[in-house]
Design an enzyme around this catalytic site. Sequence first.
Site, mmCIF file in Angstrom:
data_model
loop_
_atom_site.group_PDB
_atom_site.id
_atom_site.type_symbol
_atom_site.label_atom_id
_atom_site.label_comp_id
_atom_site.label_asym_id
_atom_site.label_seq_id
_atom_site.Cartn_x
_atom_site.Cartn_y
_atom_site.Cartn_z
ATOM 1 C CD GLU A 19 -17.372 13.398 -12.128
ATOM 2 O OE1 GLU A 19 -18.785 13.602 -12.009
ATOM 3 O OE2 GLU A 19 -16.621 14.050 -12.271
ATOM 4 C CE LYS A 71 -12.776 20.856 -6.701
ATOM 5 N NZ LYS A 71 -12.958 21.212 -7.991
ATOM 6 C CE1 TYR A 128 0.269 0.509 4.767
ATOM 7 C CE2 TYR A 128 -0.477 -1.774 4.221
ATOM 8 C CZ TYR A 128 0.178 -0.753 5.375
ATOM 9 O OH TYR A 128 0.464 -1.032 6.434
#
Length: 119
Positions: free
Chosen positions: A73, A99, A53
Amino acid sequence: MDQLKLTGLCFKGCHGVLPEEQQNNQEFVVNITLFGNFSKAAEADKIEDTVDYRETYLIVKDQVERKQYHLIETLAVNIAEQLLSSQQMIEKVRVEVCKSTACIQNEKISASVIITREK
């Protein structure tokens, strides 16, 4: 399918359709869920047998901080595609991009998108 979640990844970037969004850094929070079979990693207890990760974090950081998109997107899809192509263990990914400084008629709102992609 097993899941590995990374939540609250916070970065600054210039994404949006308004000129000020494209010129001024804004905060983006990204949550990632990685899907795969992690049983070998659990048995061997070795990083080589699982998703690293740290690499995931760096991929997300690069997409948010070094790229520029009009839409969150597009940012989310590009993060997903990079993760799927870079780490063999990942079979499916869920990406949420938040956001908190989106603007509608000079009002600040929070907006997020969640996408899921798989190999």
